[in-house]
Design an enzyme around this catalytic site. Structure first.
Site, mmCIF file in Angstrom:
data_model
loop_
_atom_site.group_PDB
_atom_site.id
_atom_site.type_symbol
_atom_site.label_atom_id
_atom_site.label_comp_id
_atom_site.label_asym_id
_atom_site.label_seq_id
_atom_site.Cartn_x
_atom_site.Cartn_y
_atom_site.Cartn_z
ATOM 1 N N ARG A 125 0.660 -1.253 0.049
ATOM 2 C CA ARG A 125 0.031 0.110 -0.055
ATOM 3 C C ARG A 125 0.892 1.199 0.062
ATOM 4 O O ARG A 125 0.533 2.206 -0.610
ATOM 5 C CB ARG A 125 -1.015 -0.284 1.230
ATOM 6 C CG ARG A 125 -2.052 -1.030 1.151
ATOM 7 C CD ARG A 125 -3.014 -0.762 2.386
ATOM 8 N NE ARG A 125 -3.851 0.357 2.025
ATOM 9 C CZ ARG A 125 -4.431 0.935 3.137
ATOM 10 N NH1 ARG A 125 -4.610 0.388 4.380
ATOM 11 N NH2 ARG A 125 -5.080 2.096 2.719
ATOM 12 N N CYS B 137 -0.975 6.498 8.941
ATOM 13 C CA CYS B 137 -1.379 5.262 8.239
ATOM 14 C C CYS B 137 -2.434 5.187 7.286
ATOM 15 O O CYS B 137 -2.612 6.318 6.827
ATOM 16 C CB CYS B 137 -1.610 4.112 9.551
ATOM 17 S SG CYS B 137 -3.071 4.687 10.448
#
Length: 271
Positions: free
Chosen positions: A172, A229
């Site tokens: 990611r 995050c």
């Protein structure tokens, strides 16, 4: 109270803390079903989406909760002023750390995360319960601002001048995949530090010296590091790991990637 507590230490406490069950999953059945199937005796289930975040929107997928929302949730769970709290999740501490961070942000110092979570507790053969307690309402106050936060602009600046840690999985971070948010990639200059790296092969948190070595390899220096995050949840465990490693209290970009990527004017880095 230290930021991490082992099952043995928890079981041996003379004064029972308030126990918060913060198990959560991104997809699949609601984690409250796991709670109903078995939890630490006396633990109260706290819903990450409902209790520990505001509604998704411009602030990201898990914006910081309004003080009144957080106060209501904590009081309903029996959290009292000057009384210890222990939060746990399924195992790695990644969501329990959100409760730890929010309590600290709210001004409640006596809070810890159970090292190894529910998995470690049951692995030691310790008792569990299916009884859902009805705690006496707590009297905790919520005074926001006791933990530092970053705006999008401050996160971008820290990525240029210090170290901004991205707690997401490498694929990611690189932008190979993006299963949740509308754009893939990372904040330019951010350094990948997956939250899974805090945990050893035994499912417990790595020792402070090991965590310090990991952060040293990432060129982290006290006062020059922050974390983000996907939506500000697992990055809380990076803040926790930095504290355990002796690197002080690092700021959290609470909106994280879910906030950053929705503005087309903000740059995105791939690779």
């Amino acid at each position: 109270m230290r930021a991490l507590i082992t099952p043995t230490e928890l079981a041996g406490l003379a004064e029972a803390p308030v126990l918060l069950d913060v198990r959560w999953r991104l997809a699949g059945p609601p984690a409250v079903e796991d709670y109903r199937a078995g939890h630490l005796p006396g633990a109260v289930f706290v819903d990450l989406d409902r209790d520990l975040a505001d509604e998704p929107g411009e602030g990201g997928r898990h914006p910081l909760p309004a003080p009144q929302r957080l106060r209501a949730a904590l009081r309903a769970a029996g959290v009292r002023r000057n009384h210890p709290v222990v939060a746990y999740d399924a195992g790695d501490g990644s969501t329990a750390a959100r409760a730890w961070w929010l309590l600290r942000w709210a001004g409640h110092e006596q809070v810890a995360v159970l090292d190894g979570g529910y998995a470690a507790w049951t692995a030691e053969g310790r008792p569990v319960s299916t009884e859902v307690p009805t705690p006496e309402p707590g009297d905790v106050e919520v005074s926001p601002g006791h933990m530092p936060v970053l705006s999008a602009e401050e996160a971008a600046e820290l990525a240029r001048t210090g170290v901004l840690l991205d707690a997401r999985a490498p694929e990611r971070y690189r932008g190979d995949v993006e299963p949740i948010d509308p754009r893939a990639g990372h904040i330019p200059g951010a350094v990948n530090a997956p939250f899974s790296g805090h945990i050893g092969p035994d499912g417990r948190w790595r020792a402070p010296a090991e965590l310090a070595e990991r952060f040293a390899e990432l060129k982290v220096e006290p006062g020059q590091v922050g974390a983000y995050c996907g939506s500000g949840v697992t990055a809380s465990s990076v803040v926790l790991a930095l504290e355990v490693a002796g690197l002080g209290t690092a700021p959290l970009y609470a909106g994280s990637w879910s906030h950053w990527c929705v503005d087309p004017e903000r740059p995105v880095e791939i690779g």
